[in-house]
Design a protein around this motif. Structure first.
Motif, PDB file in Angstrom:
ATOM      1  N   SER A 117       1.776  24.540   1.080  1.00  0.00           N
ATOM      2  CA  SER A 117       1.184  23.200   0.924  1.00  0.00           C
ATOM      3  C   SER A 117       2.273  22.134   0.754  1.00  0.00           C
ATOM      4  N   ALA A 118       3.411  22.517   0.140  1.00  0.00           N
ATOM      5  CA  ALA A 118       4.513  21.564   0.039  1.00  0.00           C
ATOM      6  C   ALA A 118       5.002  21.185   1.434  1.00  0.00           C
ATOM      7  N   SER A 119       5.101  22.184   2.304  1.00  0.00           N
ATOM      8  CA  SER A 119       5.562  21.913   3.672  1.00  0.00           C
ATOM      9  C   SER A 119       4.588  20.995   4.388  1.00  0.00           C
ATOM     10  N   SER A 120       3.287  21.229   4.183  1.00  0.00           N
ATOM     11  CA  SER A 120       2.340  20.388   4.911  1.00  0.00           C
ATOM     12  C   SER A 120       2.324  18.968   4.353  1.00  0.00           C
ATOM     13  N   ILE A 121       2.584  18.816   3.042  1.00  0.00           N
ATOM     14  CA  ILE A 121       2.708  17.446   2.494  1.00  0.00           C
ATOM     15  C   ILE A 121       3.892  16.736   3.142  1.00  0.00           C
ATOM     16  N   ILE A 122       5.006  17.459   3.282  1.00  0.00           N
ATOM     17  CA  ILE A 122       6.190  16.844   3.898  1.00  0.00           C
ATOM     18  C   ILE A 122       5.892  16.472   5.344  1.00  0.00           C
ATOM     19  N   LEU A 123       5.226  17.388   6.059  1.00  0.00           N
ATOM     20  CA  LEU A 123       4.955  17.127   7.477  1.00  0.00           C
ATOM     21  C   LEU A 123       4.033  15.919   7.653  1.00  0.00           C
ATOM     22  N   TRP A 124       2.914  15.906   6.908  1.00  0.00           N
ATOM     23  CA  TRP A 124       1.934  14.844   7.113  1.00  0.00           C
ATOM     24  C   TRP A 124       2.334  13.553   6.386  1.00  0.00           C
ATOM     25  N   GLY A 125       2.816  13.682   5.137  1.00  0.00           N
ATOM     26  CA  GLY A 125       3.148  12.482   4.360  1.00  0.00           C
ATOM     27  C   GLY A 125       4.530  11.940   4.675  1.00  0.00           C
ATOM     28  N   GLY A 126       5.428  12.813   5.115  1.00  0.00           N
ATOM     29  CA  GLY A 126       6.821  12.390   5.301  1.00  0.00           C
ATOM     30  C   GLY A 126       7.206  12.162   6.748  1.00  0.00           C
ATOM     31  N   VAL A 127       6.430  12.707   7.678  1.00  0.00           N
ATOM     32  CA  VAL A 127       6.792  12.550   9.084  1.00  0.00           C
ATOM     33  C   VAL A 127       5.676  11.832   9.857  1.00  0.00           C
ATOM     34  N   VAL A 128       4.480  12.414   9.850  1.00  0.00           N
ATOM     35  CA  VAL A 128       3.414  11.867  10.689  1.00  0.00           C
ATOM     36  C   VAL A 128       2.983  10.481  10.206  1.00  0.00           C
ATOM     37  N   PHE A 129       2.685  10.373   8.902  1.00  0.00           N
ATOM     38  CA  PHE A 129       2.191   9.091   8.384  1.00  0.00           C
ATOM     39  C   PHE A 129       3.192   7.950   8.593  1.00  0.00           C
ATOM     40  N   PRO A 130       4.479   8.104   8.182  1.00  0.00           N
ATOM     41  CA  PRO A 130       5.404   6.981   8.411  1.00  0.00           C
ATOM     42  C   PRO A 130       5.597   6.655   9.888  1.00  0.00           C
ATOM     43  N   VAL A 157       0.840  -1.202   0.000  1.00  0.00           N
ATOM     44  CA  VAL A 157       0.000   0.000   0.000  1.00  0.00           C
ATOM     45  C   VAL A 157       0.873   1.249   0.000  1.00  0.00           C
ATOM     46  N   ILE A 158       1.919   1.244   0.836  1.00  0.00           N
ATOM     47  CA  ILE A 158       2.804   2.419   0.905  1.00  0.00           C
ATOM     48  C   ILE A 158       3.526   2.606  -0.429  1.00  0.00           C
ATOM     49  N   TRP A 159       4.001   1.517  -1.001  1.00  0.00           N
ATOM     50  CA  TRP A 159       4.723   1.604  -2.284  1.00  0.00           C
ATOM     51  C   TRP A 159       3.800   2.153  -3.370  1.00  0.00           C
ATOM     52  N   LEU A 160       2.560   1.640  -3.425  1.00  0.00           N
ATOM     53  CA  LEU A 160       1.615   2.130  -4.435  1.00  0.00           C
ATOM     54  C   LEU A 160       1.337   3.615  -4.225  1.00  0.00           C
ATOM     55  N   GLY A 161       1.201   4.025  -2.966  1.00  0.00           N
ATOM     56  CA  GLY A 161       0.949   5.434  -2.665  1.00  0.00           C
ATOM     57  C   GLY A 161       2.091   6.317  -3.137  1.00  0.00           C
ATOM     58  N   VAL A 162       3.338   5.898  -2.825  1.00  0.00           N
ATOM     59  CA  VAL A 162       4.499   6.711  -3.187  1.00  0.00           C
ATOM     60  C   VAL A 162       4.639   6.786  -4.707  1.00  0.00           C
ATOM     61  N   VAL A 163       4.523   5.621  -5.370  1.00  0.00           N
ATOM     62  CA  VAL A 163       4.680   5.615  -6.834  1.00  0.00           C
ATOM     63  C   VAL A 163       3.535   6.392  -7.485  1.00  0.00           C
ATOM     64  N   GLY A 164       2.307   6.251  -6.924  1.00  0.00           N
ATOM     65  CA  GLY A 164       1.171   7.005  -7.458  1.00  0.00           C
ATOM     66  C   GLY A 164       1.388   8.495  -7.350  1.00  0.00           C
ATOM     67  N   LEU A 165       1.892   8.914  -6.191  1.00  0.00           N
ATOM     68  CA  LEU A 165       2.163  10.347  -5.987  1.00  0.00           C
ATOM     69  C   LEU A 165       3.232  10.832  -6.964  1.00  0.00           C
ATOM     70  N   LEU A 166       4.249   9.999  -7.149  1.00  0.00           N
ATOM     71  CA  LEU A 166       5.344  10.355  -8.073  1.00  0.00           C
ATOM     72  C   LEU A 166       4.803  10.521  -9.493  1.00  0.00           C
ATOM     73  N   LEU A 167       3.998   9.531  -9.944  1.00  0.00           N
ATOM     74  CA  LEU A 167       3.452   9.595 -11.304  1.00  0.00           C
ATOM     75  C   LEU A 167       2.501  10.785 -11.434  1.00  0.00           C
ATOM     76  N   HIS A 168       1.711  11.006 -10.385  1.00  0.00           N
ATOM     77  CA  HIS A 168       0.767  12.115 -10.416  1.00  0.00           C
ATOM     78  C   HIS A 168       1.509  13.436 -10.607  1.00  0.00           C
TER      79      HIS A 168
END
Lengths: 126, 329
Positions: free
Chosen positions: B76-89, B52-63
């Protein structure tokens, strides 16, 4: 507010949180290892070891939270955004504050992960 | 004669791979034990989470590379990093770690009120397994290269090594545990299905490491108990004529055969070798040909083992010894 340390300019504050993480790690691992190798020497139950790990964790998390708060203050309480890459004294201070804040976050999570086994393990297995 | 035996040994080795695959399973994904089932579940949970995590990351990359190539605002870039890169993992790793830790007490239930009724001591040696059963009643029973266990009953394995580090692992039954010289490790397994399973040595231990395997037979509890009782006494065939050749050629200085004068402790106990699923530590089918080949050219079949080749013996004697060993059931 005599309890709160004054803001000082030194590189050492950067390492506060990782040092607390390292100390907590050693306390947990060495403590459990000694207890499990020589339970009769310590004379406590394993619940006492778990309680000790819990206490060490609370202390470590509090120290890291304090370090994070001081770093946040050094970072200008979030008023400035990175990158702080101008060759000025102000940017150097802000950069160090931000880096310390990030390291505090990492150390906070790491301390929780280190302590988590004590939540589930109820005895030594040799 | 040496050539005859070396050729047949090589072909036996080639054949044993496919023969073994048909009869025994070595897959952690076909669990037949309580502990293995938990480990299999852990694998699938981790694999699903990772997918699921791999599909999410690759999907985001392709998007961001193909669909939406517009530059994000810094906020919004900062909040993506905070939520997607710190909180979620952090939260996800915490949950997966908690699940894995939660499984651990069940995988090592030694502190429970009722200890396992049967303890099996397995000692790793270059390149075979010494096995001693310690039933709750009665004296210990020695065997080698095969363990048998009752379905539905928890068994405690005491794991040791006599020389170098080996590792005990029967994937369908339970987890892997190292056998370390000077240490005693404990492993708990409970078979839930009857069957024949294969366990490889899972830590490189020398030249013939890849030729060191173990058969595990899970059987109905009553059948297991009568089998163990039969193992505790000499095999019926022990008095047959091949035994004299076995002793005359010196085999008894390294091997034990209960009911005879063979009392050597260097090699595997052969008291009931005829009843085992495989010979030569899980690598050859238990046939007279295989046993004869191993006696003649053990140096080719299992390089580096302490058993010397006996191809200087008359072929008829080798045949007779092999037939006698096959009769030790």
């Amino acid at each position: 507010m005599w309890l709160v340390p004054k803001q000082i300019e030194t590189l050492w504050t950067l390492f506060t949180a990782p040092v607390v993480w390292a100390a907590h790690f050693l306390v947990c691992y060495i403590g459990a290892a000694i207890y499990c190798a020589k339970p009769e020497l310590v004379g406590l139950s394993f619940s006492a070891v778990r309680a000790g790990i819990a206490a060490a964790t609370v202390i470590a998390l509090s120290l890291i939270a304090l370090s994070a708060w001081l770093a946040w203050r050094q970072w200008g309480l979030g008023t400035d955004d990175p990158p702080h890459d101008d060759p000025t004294r102000r940017d150097r201070t802000l950069f160090q504050g931000f880096a310390t804040l990030l390291l505090s976050g990492l150390s906070f999570i790491a301390v929780i992960f280190t302590a988590m086994p004590a939540l589930f393990l109820t005895e030594c297995i040799r | 004669m040496g050539r005859y035996f070396s050729l047949s040994a090589a072909s036996l080795l080639l054949a044993s791979g496919s023969a073994g695959a048909q009869t025994s399973t070595q897959s952690a994904l076909e669990s037949a034990g309580a502990e293995a089932q938990q480990i299999e579940m852990l694998f699938w949970v981790m694999l699903s989470g990772g997918t699921v995590i791999w599909l999410g990351v690759v999907g985001l990359l392709l998007h961001s590379a193909l669909v939406n190539r517009r530059r994000l605002a810094e906020k919004s870039a900062s909040s993506i990093i905070l939520w997607g890169g710190v909180v979620f993992p952090s939260v996800t790793l915490c949950a997966l770690l908690a699940y894995a830790l939660w499984l651990m007490p069940g995988l090592r239930p030694f502190a429970q009120a009722s200890p396992a009724a049967l303890r099996i001591e397995v000692t790793g040696r270059q390149f075979w397994w010494e096995v001693v059963y310690h039933p709750p009643l009665g004296p210990p029973v020695a065997s080698a290269n095969e363990i048998r266990l009752p379905v539905g009953e928890r068994v405690e394995l005491t794991l040791k090594s006599a020389d170098v580090i080996h590792s005990f692992w029967i994937p369908p039954l339970g987890g892997k545990m190292d056998m370390i010289p000077g240490r005693t490790n404990r492993l708990s397994i409970m078979a839930t299905k009857a069957g024949l399973f294969r366990g490889p040595c899972a830590e490189y231990c020398g030249t013939s490491h890849a030729l060191m395997a173990l058969s595990a037979v899970a059987m109905a509890p009553e059948a297991f108990r009568s089998w163990l009782a039969a193992q505790a006494i000499p095999a019926e065939g022990a008095g047959a004529s091949g035994g004299a050749l076995f002793l005359r050629h010196g085999c008894g200085s390294c091997h034990v055969v209960a009911g005879t004068d063979a009392r050597g402790l260097i090699g595997p106990d052969l008291s009931h070798i005829g009843s085992r699923a495989t010979v030569a530590a899980g690598i050859l089918p238990n046939t007279e040909d295989a046993v004869a080949s191993f006696i003649a050219r053990s140096d080719l079949i299992k390089p580096g083992s302490r058993m010397p080749a006996f191809d200087m013996l008359p072929p008829d004697d080798i045949r007779a010894i092999a037939a006698w060993l096959r009769g030790l059931r």
